[in-house]
Structure formats: C-alpha cells, structure tokens
Design a protein around this motif. Sequence first.
Motif, PDB file in Angstrom:
ATOM      1  N   LYS A  21       0.834  -1.215   0.000  1.00  0.00           N
ATOM      2  CA  LYS A  21       0.000   0.000   0.000  1.00  0.00           C
ATOM      3  C   LYS A  21       0.866   1.261   0.000  1.00  0.00           C
ATOM      4  CE  LYS A  21      -3.987  -2.257   0.944  1.00  0.00           C
ATOM      5  NZ  LYS A  21      -5.257  -2.401   1.375  1.00  0.00           N
ATOM      6  N   ASN A  25      -0.520   3.319  -3.121  1.00  0.00           N
ATOM      7  CA  ASN A  25      -1.304   4.508  -2.770  1.00  0.00           C
ATOM      8  C   ASN A  25      -0.789   5.765  -3.461  1.00  0.00           C
ATOM      9  OD1 ASN A  25      -3.083   3.131  -1.142  1.00  0.00           O
ATOM     10  ND2 ASN A  25      -2.026   3.627   0.758  1.00  0.00           N
ATOM     11  N   SER A  34      -3.204  -5.475  -7.450  1.00  0.00           N
ATOM     12  CA  SER A  34      -3.451  -5.060  -6.066  1.00  0.00           C
ATOM     13  C   SER A  34      -3.119  -6.186  -5.089  1.00  0.00           C
ATOM     14  CB  SER A  34      -4.909  -4.636  -5.882  1.00  0.00           C
ATOM     15  OG  SER A  34      -5.766  -5.763  -5.937  1.00  0.00           O
TER      16      SER A  34
END
Length: 120
Positions: A21, A25, A34
């Motif tokens: 992340k 992000n 992902s």
Amino acid sequence: MNKYSLITYFDFNQNLEKDWKDLTNHNSYSPFQSYEWLNNWYISIGSKTTNLKLFIIVFKLNNHTTDIFPLCIYKKKFHTTLEFIGGINTDIKCSLHSSENSILKSKKYNYEIIWKKIIP
C-alpha cells in the motif's frame, strides 16, 4: 545518502500489505496488481497448489517501498520456474514500480544482489 534494502516475503502478511500500500497509494496500477487481488488469488487457488511457493521481493529506498516483484517458485514435472503470481486468472502479471524512485532507474544498484537472493 540513499539506502536501498531488499525484503523477501514467502507469504501474504500485514508487513507485506503495508509495503504494498505504501507503493500503490502513490502510483496507478491495475486491480490485478493489487494486494487484495493477488492475496485472494493465492488463498483461493495458489495455496492449493502443493508445488507453488511464494517469493515476493520488495525494494525500499530510505524505508519507502519503490518496487514489488510478486513472484512464485513453481515446481513442474521436470523443471522449476520463477513466475509472476496469478496463474491464468490474472490479466496483468508484472512487477510494480514507483514512478519516481524505482530501483530499475538506479545506476548505483547492483542487480547481482537480486539474483543471489533468487538463486543462492
């Protein structure tokens, strides 16, 4: 001075999710890249394959994730291969990179270190 580090993960866990992340992000990626998609693929399909072992490589620069290579070691009948995670169920199988600080852009990083991790 820039400090590179390399971490190898052999399972999906909270530390890997945090690293993933940290990278995704701040950059654009396909849903097939992902953490959630690949973790669910592994839980549903990959973990049931007895001859598949996760081998996820994470690069960091000054403690920030710059690159992720979501790989697995797959032992087949007569040979062993290093492949991207996702099998035939994933449309996009490739590594993830920071648009600014990717290890692949660095001229100072010695790629021999990567191969020594993969092939000791």
